[in-house]
Motif scaffolding. Structure first.
Motif, PDB file in Angstrom:
ATOM      1  N   ALA A   1       0.794  -1.226   0.000  1.00 13.48           N
ATOM      2  CA  ALA A   1       0.000   0.000   0.000  1.00 13.48           C
ATOM      3  C   ALA A   1       0.828   1.280   0.000  1.00 13.48           C
ATOM      4  N   TYR A   2       2.134   1.161   0.132  1.00 13.97           N
ATOM      5  CA  TYR A   2       2.937   2.372   0.296  1.00 13.97           C
ATOM      6  C   TYR A   2       4.153   2.411  -0.628  1.00 13.97           C
ATOM      7  N   ARG A   3       4.529   3.634  -0.953  1.00 13.92           N
ATOM      8  CA  ARG A   3       5.801   3.902  -1.625  1.00 13.92           C
ATOM      9  C   ARG A   3       6.660   4.659  -0.617  1.00 13.92           C
ATOM     10  N   ILE A   4       7.864   4.191  -0.405  1.00 15.42           N
ATOM     11  CA  ILE A   4       8.754   4.842   0.549  1.00 15.42           C
ATOM     12  C   ILE A   4      10.032   5.245  -0.175  1.00 15.42           C
ATOM     13  N   THR A   5      10.349   6.515  -0.140  1.00 17.38           N
ATOM     14  CA  THR A   5      11.587   7.000  -0.739  1.00 17.38           C
ATOM     15  C   THR A   5      12.559   7.323   0.386  1.00 17.38           C
ATOM     16  N   GLY A   6      13.782   6.875   0.249  1.00 19.02           N
ATOM     17  CA  GLY A   6      14.756   7.169   1.296  1.00 19.02           C
ATOM     18  C   GLY A   6      16.121   6.612   0.966  1.00 19.02           C
ATOM     19  N   ARG A   7      16.951   6.550   1.997  1.00 19.32           N
ATOM     20  CA  ARG A   7      18.321   6.058   1.819  1.00 19.32           C
ATOM     21  C   ARG A   7      18.512   4.841   2.705  1.00 19.32           C
ATOM     22  N   ALA A   8      18.861   3.709   2.077  1.00 22.18           N
ATOM     23  CA  ALA A   8      19.097   2.491   2.852  1.00 22.18           C
ATOM     24  C   ALA A   8      20.541   2.480   3.326  1.00 22.18           C
ATOM     25  N   LEU A   9      20.725   2.054   4.557  1.00 22.91           N
ATOM     26  CA  LEU A   9      22.086   1.936   5.077  1.00 22.91           C
ATOM     27  C   LEU A   9      22.661   0.608   4.587  1.00 22.91           C
ATOM     28  N   VAL A  10      23.830   0.658   4.025  1.00 23.62           N
ATOM     29  CA  VAL A  10      24.416  -0.574   3.474  1.00 23.62           C
ATOM     30  C   VAL A  10      25.811  -0.799   4.053  1.00 23.62           C
ATOM     31  N   GLY A  11      26.196  -2.070   4.057  1.00 28.01           N
ATOM     32  CA  GLY A  11      27.514  -2.432   4.566  1.00 28.01           C
ATOM     33  C   GLY A  11      28.557  -2.396   3.474  1.00 28.01           C
ATOM     34  N   ALA A  12      29.681  -2.973   3.745  1.00 26.60           N
ATOM     35  CA  ALA A  12      30.792  -2.928   2.783  1.00 26.60           C
ATOM     36  C   ALA A  12      30.472  -3.674   1.498  1.00 26.60           C
ATOM     37  N   GLY A  13      29.563  -4.657   1.580  1.00 26.85           N
ATOM     38  CA  GLY A  13      29.241  -5.472   0.398  1.00 26.85           C
ATOM     39  C   GLY A  13      28.311  -4.792  -0.576  1.00 26.85           C
ATOM     40  N   GLY A  14      27.792  -3.643  -0.208  1.00 26.76           N
ATOM     41  CA  GLY A  14      26.897  -2.929  -1.113  1.00 26.76           C
ATOM     42  C   GLY A  14      25.440  -3.251  -0.846  1.00 26.76           C
ATOM     43  N   PHE A  15      24.568  -2.659  -1.641  1.00 26.74           N
ATOM     44  CA  PHE A  15      23.138  -2.734  -1.370  1.00 26.74           C
ATOM     45  C   PHE A  15      22.578  -4.148  -1.519  1.00 26.74           C
ATOM     46  N   GLN A  16      22.977  -4.833  -2.587  1.00 33.70           N
ATOM     47  CA  GLN A  16      22.395  -6.159  -2.809  1.00 33.70           C
ATOM     48  C   GLN A  16      22.785  -7.116  -1.678  1.00 33.70           C
ATOM     49  N   ALA A  17      24.020  -7.003  -1.211  1.00 31.77           N
ATOM     50  CA  ALA A  17      24.474  -7.851  -0.113  1.00 31.77           C
ATOM     51  C   ALA A  17      23.667  -7.560   1.153  1.00 31.77           C
ATOM     52  N   GLU A  18      23.345  -6.287   1.364  1.00 36.16           N
ATOM     53  CA  GLU A  18      22.551  -5.900   2.531  1.00 36.16           C
ATOM     54  C   GLU A  18      21.150  -6.502   2.440  1.00 36.16           C
ATOM     55  N   LEU A  19      20.629  -6.445   1.226  1.00 32.90           N
ATOM     56  CA  LEU A  19      19.283  -6.970   0.999  1.00 32.90           C
ATOM     57  C   LEU A  19      19.233  -8.481   1.232  1.00 32.90           C
ATOM     58  N   GLU A  20      20.260  -9.160   0.787  1.00 29.35           N
ATOM     59  CA  GLU A  20      20.278 -10.620   0.880  1.00 29.35           C
ATOM     60  C   GLU A  20      20.853 -11.109   2.202  1.00 29.35           C
ATOM     61  N   SER A  21      21.319 -10.224   3.035  1.00 31.28           N
ATOM     62  CA  SER A  21      21.960 -10.643   4.278  1.00 31.28           C
ATOM     63  C   SER A  21      20.993 -11.435   5.161  1.00 31.28           C
ATOM     64  N   SER A  22      21.404 -12.630   5.568  1.00 33.17           N
ATOM     65  CA  SER A  22      20.537 -13.452   6.410  1.00 33.17           C
ATOM     66  C   SER A  22      20.673 -13.061   7.880  1.00 33.17           C
ATOM     67  N   SER A  23      21.586 -12.152   8.169  1.00 32.10           N
ATOM     68  CA  SER A  23      21.781 -11.773   9.571  1.00 32.10           C
ATOM     69  C   SER A  23      20.756 -10.734  10.040  1.00 32.10           C
ATOM     70  N   SER A  24      19.986 -10.185   9.092  1.00 33.80           N
ATOM     71  CA  SER A  24      18.958  -9.227   9.498  1.00 33.80           C
ATOM     72  C   SER A  24      17.700  -9.400   8.652  1.00 33.80           C
ATOM     73  N   SER A  25      16.573  -9.404   9.337  1.00 34.76           N
ATOM     74  CA  SER A  25      15.290  -9.492   8.621  1.00 34.76           C
ATOM     75  C   SER A  25      14.787  -8.103   8.252  1.00 34.76           C
ATOM     76  N   TYR A  26      15.550  -7.098   8.585  1.00 41.14           N
ATOM     77  CA  TYR A  26      15.100  -5.716   8.390  1.00 41.14           C
ATOM     78  C   TYR A  26      16.067  -4.940   7.484  1.00 41.14           C
ATOM     79  N   LEU A  27      15.540  -3.938   6.864  1.00 45.50           N
ATOM     80  CA  LEU A  27      16.347  -3.011   6.090  1.00 45.50           C
ATOM     81  C   LEU A  27      16.282  -1.667   6.808  1.00 45.50           C
ATOM     82  N   GLU A  28      17.435  -1.141   7.164  1.00 46.24           N
ATOM     83  CA  GLU A  28      17.455   0.142   7.872  1.00 46.24           C
ATOM     84  C   GLU A  28      17.501   1.292   6.865  1.00 46.24           C
ATOM     85  N   MET A  29      16.741   2.317   7.152  1.00 52.76           N
ATOM     86  CA  MET A  29      16.736   3.468   6.233  1.00 52.76           C
ATOM     87  C   MET A  29      16.781   4.789   6.988  1.00 52.76           C
ATOM     88  N   GLU A  30      17.240   5.798   6.250  1.00 49.58           N
ATOM     89  CA  GLU A  30      17.295   7.162   6.782  1.00 49.58           C
ATOM     90  C   GLU A  30      16.470   8.078   5.886  1.00 49.58           C
TER      91      GLU A  30
END
Lengths: 376, 176
Positions: B19-48
């Motif tokens: 139901a929503y569109r969210i525009t923002g900046r995702a915090l990513v680690g050294a591996g880049g955005f895709q690695a952050e997205l696929e990371s199994s160590s977190s079920s969440y995506l942090e954004m600013e």
């Protein structure tokens, strides 16, 4: 030089836009709080304001609405500059009251062009707005479908408005638009050169009228090439047409000659047509540089991406990146066009609902609304 | 890629739920955005600096906050704004990330509330089941993507690079 307020909560971007505007010779006031920005504008009206959209507490759309609702700021030119880059964001920006929209990151040239247009629009004489609209279709490379679009937009405008619409052909190798309309050419710009007084009566003698009602001023056959229109003739002809027609559509030559420069300088809206391939993008970039060198600034310049083949070599985003500018309009490939050219009937005059007539119809509708609004 | 207020790398994006569109900046680690997205160590995506819009009026901002987290399971798809993120999201140039190989294959798929068209980069024979295999990652990248809201077909979004949540896909069609 204009006094411009820039309102953006991002201090880095605020400074960057401020530096660009100062480089362009403007005096800027940089404000990072939108509420404070509104107060500042109420105290002292600037010549133009540049707004970010994504700001906490008061976003750019709501700020634009508040500016429009503020006495004395109703007609303040507003340019929205945002990192939200989708078409829906452009529509929302314009519907919130902004005069124009640019997506971040923005280049110096693009920002200056848009600012110039907005400031120029502000300065325009009201009486000039009550004259007919002059459109130009241009580009430097052949095979882009430029004449096809010019012809179909002219035909759609005539169909929609039932007013006097004149298509002026500048092709260097004989009149392409005559082929689109399958009209004979007993007269052309050459005959116009022989007319003593360049007035409406003289022009009428040199134009052809298609059964659809579109009036056409063709170029001479190649044998008469030395008689191509001069800059002075173009200026005079456009002056006459502007007074006598609802819309004049100029189909410019693929060469930057004096006629090209004169025509582009007097057009209210200029549509640069290109195709989604590398050569076309390179040519378009070079043409932009040439226009800058010659200080030719159309009042409003829009890029049209025309798919003249079923498969695009480059995606739209890549073309935009190459141009460093936004593609305003896109025309899908239309397989019916070849048949239309053979038959000598522009698709916009048939019952076809394929890509070209759909595009021409939509653009004509928007242009006609603009023309009516300017004369009311 | 940008930098967060705390010095972490960020990727600018548009994220879409039902139901929503969210525009923002995702915090990513050294591996880049895709690695952050696929990371199994977190079920969440942090954004600013998130700005939230409803999908029926996606240009209007209904709320904004300096920080937020999003459940990855709840994300339908993410559009990476390459123009702003530069090469951070995979070294894209002219719409094609450099790390990809193979040939582009046109796809059409649906997720709740959206239809998506785009291209997947595939080497050899394309097998739909394999594309959707979770073992190859939770999110499927698409290039030259266009998404339309199913109930509001006039509203569409385009992006050089889109990541669609495989588990949210209802229909997946392949051209050719």
């Amino acid at each position: 030089m204009a006094r411009i307020y820039v309102i953006d909560d991002d201090a880095q971007l605020l400074r960057m836009v401020g530096m660009m505007l100062q480089r362009g010779g403007h005096v800027t006031t940089l404000i990072n709080d939108p509420t404070e920005g509104l107060e500042a504008m109420r105290r002292e009206r600037p010549d133009l304001v540049v707004l970010d959209v994504m700001m906490p507490y008061l976003n750019g759309h709501d700020l634009a609405r508040q500016i429009r609702a503020t006495k004395g700021l109703e007609d303040l030119p507003i340019l929205i500059l945002t990192a939200r880059t989708q078409e829906v964001d452009r529509q929302t920006a314009l519907s919130s009251g902004a005069d124009d929209y640019l997506s971040k990151p923005v280049s110096f040239q693009e920002l200056m062009d848009r600012i110039d247009v907005l400031l120029h629009r502000q300065d325009e004489d009201v009486s000039a707005e009550q004259n007919g609209l002059v459109l130009a279709f241009y580009g430097l490379r052949g095979g882009r479908g430029q004449t096809t679009l010019a012809v179909n937009v002219a035909a759609s405008l005539r169909r929609l408005s039932q007013q006097e619409i004149c298509l002026v052909d500048f092709g260097p190798l004989g009149s392409q638009s005559l082929m689109h309309f399958r009209l004979p050419a007993p007269s052309s710009w050459v005959d116009l050169a022989m007319v003593g007084e360049l007035d409406w009566a003289g022009l009428l003698e040199c134009t052809r009228v298609h059964s659809s009602g579109v009036r056409l001023l063709p170029v001479p056959a190649p044998l008469h090439a030395p008689m191509l229109p001069t800059a002075e003739m173009v200026q005079q002809v456009v002056d006459v047409l502007r007074k006598q027609t609802a819309v004049t559509v100029l189909d410019l030559p693929p060469v930057v000659n004096p006629a090209f420069r004169a025509a582009l300088s007097v057009a209210d809206m200029a549509f640069q047509v290109l195709t989604p391939d590398l050569v076309s993008v390179q040519t378009a970039v070079q043409l932009s540089q040439v226009l800058t060198q010659h200080q030719i600034k159309p009042r409003q310049r829009l890029f049209i991406l025309n798919h003249v083949a079923p498969d695009a070599q480059l995606p739209k985003t890549a073309v935009e990146r190459g141009l460093d500018a936004r593609i305003a309009l896109e025309v899908a490939y239309d397989a019916n066009q070849m048949l239309a050219l053979t038959q000598g009937i522009p698709l916009a005059l048939t019952k076809s609902d394929s890509a070209i007539p759909a595009f021409a119809g939509k653009l004509a509708h928007a242009l006609w609304q603009h023309a009516v609004a300017n004369t009311s | 890629m940008g930098t967060s207020r705390y010095g972490r790398a960020t990727a600018d994006l548009d994220l879409f739920t039902d139901a929503y569109r969210i525009t923002g900046r995702a915090l990513v680690g050294a591996g880049g955005f895709q690695a952050e997205l696929e990371s199994s160590s977190s079920s969440y995506l942090e954004m600013e600096d998130v700005y939230i819009s409803r999908i029926n009026q996606p240009g209007e901002i209904v709320a904004s906050y300096p920080t937020a987290v999003f459940r990855k399971d709840n994300i339908n798809f993410i559009m990476v704004q390459e123009k702003r993120s530069g090469s951070g999201a995979g070294g894209a140039q002219f719409g094609r990330p450099l790390f990809t190989r193979g040939r582009p294959v046109a796809v059409f798929l649906t997720v709740p509330s959206f239809e998506i068209r785009g291209e997947v980069q595939q080497e050899g024979k394309v097998v739909l089941r394999e594309l959707l295999a979770k073992s190859l990652g939770q999110f499927q990248p698409l290039q030259a993507a266009q998404a339309s809201a199913s109930l509001y077909p006039d509203i569409s979004y385009s992006s050089d690079l889109l990541f669609v949540h495989k588990e949210r896909i209802g229909i997946f069609c392949l051209a050719g």
